[in-house]
Design an enzyme around this catalytic site. Structure first.
Site, PDB file in Angstrom:
ATOM      1  N   HIS A 104      35.128  70.135 -12.908  1.00 51.34           N
ATOM      2  CA  HIS A 104      33.703  69.916 -12.627  1.00 51.34           C
ATOM      3  C   HIS A 104      33.443  69.468 -11.191  1.00 51.34           C
ATOM      4  O   HIS A 104      32.315  69.154 -10.847  1.00 51.34           O
ATOM      5  CB  HIS A 104      33.113  68.871 -13.570  1.00 51.34           C
ATOM      6  N   ASP A 206      80.791  60.363 -13.722  1.00 51.68           N
ATOM      7  CA  ASP A 206      81.789  61.241 -14.334  1.00 51.68           C
ATOM      8  C   ASP A 206      82.431  62.202 -13.324  1.00 51.68           C
ATOM      9  O   ASP A 206      81.889  63.266 -13.040  1.00 51.68           O
ATOM     10  CB  ASP A 206      81.108  62.026 -15.462  1.00 51.68           C
ATOM     11  N   HIS A 209      85.150  65.114 -15.507  1.00 52.03           N
ATOM     12  CA  HIS A 209      84.899  66.452 -16.054  1.00 52.03           C
ATOM     13  C   HIS A 209      85.320  67.560 -15.096  1.00 52.03           C
ATOM     14  O   HIS A 209      85.471  68.712 -15.503  1.00 52.03           O
ATOM     15  CB  HIS A 209      83.406  66.622 -16.377  1.00 52.03           C
ATOM     16  N   HIS A 214      85.063  72.558 -13.973  1.00 50.07           N
ATOM     17  CA  HIS A 214      84.847  73.324 -12.747  1.00 50.07           C
ATOM     18  C   HIS A 214      86.073  74.109 -12.292  1.00 50.07           C
ATOM     19  O   HIS A 214      86.090  74.641 -11.186  1.00 50.07           O
ATOM     20  CB  HIS A 214      84.382  72.391 -11.629  1.00 50.07           C
ATOM     21  N   ASP A 360      77.901  72.552 -15.219  1.00 54.38           N
ATOM     22  CA  ASP A 360      77.388  71.276 -15.736  1.00 54.38           C
ATOM     23  C   ASP A 360      76.309  71.508 -16.790  1.00 54.38           C
ATOM     24  O   ASP A 360      76.314  70.892 -17.860  1.00 54.38           O
ATOM     25  CB  ASP A 360      76.804  70.430 -14.591  1.00 54.38           C
TER      26      ASP A 360
HETATM   27  S1  FES Z   1      35.652  66.800 -12.708  1.00 48.07           S
HETATM   28 FE1  FES Z   1      35.666  66.991 -14.840  1.00 48.07          FE
HETATM   29  S2  FES Z   1      37.769  66.844 -15.336  1.00 48.07           S
HETATM   30 FE2  FES Z   1      37.721  66.577 -13.211  1.00 48.07          FE
HETATM   31 FE   LIG Z   2      80.035  68.777 -12.403  1.00 49.29          FE
END
Ligand code: FES
Ligand SMILES: [Fe+2]
Length: 450
Positions: A104, A206, A209, A214, A360
Site C-alpha cells: 500500500h 569436526d 570427517h 572428502h 558435507d
Molecule cells: S503498506 Fe500495507 S503492508 Fe505495507
Molecule cells: Fe567437510
C-alpha cells in the site's frame, strides 16, 4: 513454558539425543531462545561501502534490512511493514534513500522510521502517529574489525565478551592483513535439507570427517598422490581444537605460511601469501599465523574456513532445512589475479558445486532422512571424543583446547545451546560458566609443555 532440554544433551558425558535435530517444538523454541538472544552475523562492511547501501539478511527466520546510514554507521531493522506485514524491501541488496512497501506504499527511511503514508489525510484523517509505526529496530548492532553482528537481546553480553577467547581465533583470519578483508563475487545461496546444527557443529569441531568424507574429492582435485596418501598427513600432523562460549575452532599446525595449498587453482594465492608472510606475522604473530585458520563457528550459525576462503551463515528453515549464504573473502590489498585465484579455489571446493561442500551436504541430508524414523529420533549419539582430556591455555592458545581430533567444541556448542534453550538468562549463564571454569581440572604445567 520452555520445553525441557536438559535430558536431550549431556555435554559432560558426551550424549546427544537426535530429537534436537528433528522436533518442530524444539525448533520454535530455538528461534526464540537461541536466535532471538544471540549475536548473529549481519554483514561485512565491504557489502555496504556507501551510504544508502543495504543488504537483506535473516536473523533466524526473521528477515532484516542492514543499512549503511548517512553518518557511516550501520543499522538494522525487521523487514516487515507495520501495516500488514509485507516485506518493506523486496530486493536482497542495493542502494536506496528510502524503502517503500509495495503493498500500500508506506515508506520508511534508512533507519526504518515510517516517513510517508499514502492518503494520510483522507484515509487516516491525519490521525496516525508515524513515529509509533516504524519498523522494529534491531536494538544492538556491533562492529568488529569490519564485521557487523546484531542481537535482539538487550541483556546479551557485549559482542567482545560474547566472543571471549574466540576473538583470538577470529582475529587469526580477520586481523591477518593490514588493510583487512573484503567479500568478493556476491552471495552464493543454496538449500540443504538438514538441521542447522549439523553444519554449525561440524564447522566448530569436526576435522575427523575429512579423511572419510572428502577422500574422493581430494583425489579428484589434487594431482598429487603423495597428498592423497596424506590424508594420512592429517593423522600425523599436530593440531588443536578450541571450544568456548559455544564457539569452536580447529586447525592443523603448518610449518610454512602459504605453502602450496593443492586445493587452489593456480598457486598465485599461496605464492602471494608466502611473499607477504611478514605482514601476517607482524599482525597476528608467527605461532598464530601458522597454527590457527582451519574450520570455525561463532555460535550459533556463522562459520568460516581459513583456506579455502569461505564465510557463511547457516540460516535455519525449519528443523529439517537450511539456506546457506556464503561469501568468498580476500585480503583487500591482494592483486586482482590473487583475488581471482582465491575465488577459483573457493568455487572448486566450498561453494554450491564445490567438491567438498557437496560431500558435507550429502552427509547432513542423509542423517536428516534417517531421522524420519521414530526409533532413529529416540536414540543416543556419541559426542565423547577427547572427553576429559581438555586443557586450558596451552601451546600459547587461549581457552579450553584439545587435540584437533576431539569433540570439545561440539560439547561446548551443545552446552551453550542447552543453557539458552533452558531459558537461563545471560547473567545466569555467565555465573554458570565461571563455576564450570573454576571446577575444571587444572592441568599441571609440566604436562602442558610439549
Ligand atoms: S503498506 Fe500495507 S503492508 Fe505495507
Ligand atoms: Fe567437510
Amino acid at each position: 513454558m520452555a520445553t525441557p532440554v536438559s535430558g536431550l544433551v549431556d555435554p559432560d558425558r558426551g550424549y546427544v539425543n537426535p530429537a534436537i535435530y528433528a522436533d518442530q517444538a524444539i525448533y520454535e523454541q530455538e528461534l526464540e531462545l537461541v536466535f532471538g538472544r544471540s549475536w548473529l552475523f549481519l554483514a561485512h562492511g565491504s557489502q555496504l561501502p556507501n551510504r544508502g547501501d543495504f543488504v537483506q539478511t535473516y536473523m533466524g527466520e526473521d528477515p532484516v534490512l542492514v543499512v549503511r546510514q548517512r553518518d557511516g554507521s550501520v543499522k538494522a531493522f525487521l523487514n516487515q511493514c507495520r501495516h500488514r506485514g509485507m516485506r518493506i524491501c523486496r530486493s536482497d541488496e542495493g542502494t536506496s534513500k528510502t524503502f517503500t512497501c509495495t503493498y500500500h506504499g508506506w515508506a520508511y527511511d534508512l533507519e526504518g522510521n515510517l516517513i510517508n503514508v499514502p492518503l494520510e489525510d483522507r484515509a487516516y484523517r491525519n490521525e496516525i502517529d508515524k513515529s509509533k509505526w516504524g519498523a522494529l529496530k534491531v536494538p544492538r548492532v556491533a562492529e568488529y574489525k569490519g564485521f557487523y553482528f546484531g542481537t535482539w537481546s538487550e541483556e546479551a553480553p557485549e559482542f567482545e565478551e560474547y566472543l571471549g577467547d574466540m576473538a583470538y581465533y577470529f582475529d587469526a583470519v580477520v586481523g591477518r592483513w593490514d588493510n583487512g578483508l573484503e567479500f568478493v563475487g556476491g552471495t552464493s545461496k543454496w538449500v540443504i535439507d538438514c538441521n542447522w546444527k549439523f553444519a554449525s557443529e561440524q564447522f566448530a569441531s569436526d576435522i575427523y570427517h575429512a579423511q572419510s568424507s572428502h577422500a574422493s574429492a581430494l583425489m579428484a582435485l589434487v594431482d598429487n598422490p603423495a597428498y592423497w596418501a596424506g590424508i594420512s598427513y592429517q593423522s600425523q600432523t599436530p593440531g588443536r581444537q578450541f571450544g568456548g562460549n559455544g564457539h569452536g575452532a580447529g586447525s592443523f599446525w603448518s610449518e610454512a605460511l602459504g605453502g602450496p595449498d593443492p586445493t587452489y587453482g593456480t598457486g598465485d594465492y599461496a605464492a602471494w601469501v608466502a611473499a607477504n608472510k611478514d605482514e601476517v606475522f607482524r599482525n597476528v604473530g608467527e605461532d598464530r599465523a601458522l597454527r590457527v585458520a582451519g574450520h570455525n563457528t561463532i555460535f550459533p550459525n556463522f562459520s568460516w574456513l581459513g583456506s579455502p576462503a569461505t564465510m557463511r551463515v547457516w540460516h535455519p528453515r525449519g528443523p529439517g532445512q537450511i539456506e546457506v549464504w556464503a561469501w568468498t573473502y580476500v585480503p583487500k590489498d591482494a592483486p586482482e589475479e590473487v583475488k581471482a585465484d582465491i575465488r577459483l579455489g573457493t568455487q572448486r571446493t566450498f561453494s554450491p558445486a564445490g567438491s567438498f561442500e557437496t560431500d558435507d551436504g550429502e552427509n547432513w541430508t542423509e542423517i536428516q532422512q534417517v531421522l524420519r524414523g521414530w526409533k532413529a529420533r529416540h536414540n543416543t549419539f556419541n559426542a565423547q571424543m577427547g572427553l576429559g582430556h581438555e586443557e586450558r591455555d596451552v601451546h600459547g592458545q587461549p581457552g579450553e583446547t584439545n587435540d584437533a581430533f576431539s569433540e570439545t567444541a561440539a560439547r561446548g556448542f551443545y552446552r551453550r545451546w542447552a543453557d539458552l534453550m533452558s531459558g537461563l538468562s545471560w547473567s545466569e549463564i555467565a555465573e554458570l560458566d565461571a563455576e564450570r571454569q573454576a571446577t575444571a581440572t587444572a592441568v599441571p604445567q609440566e604436562v602442558r609443555e610439549v
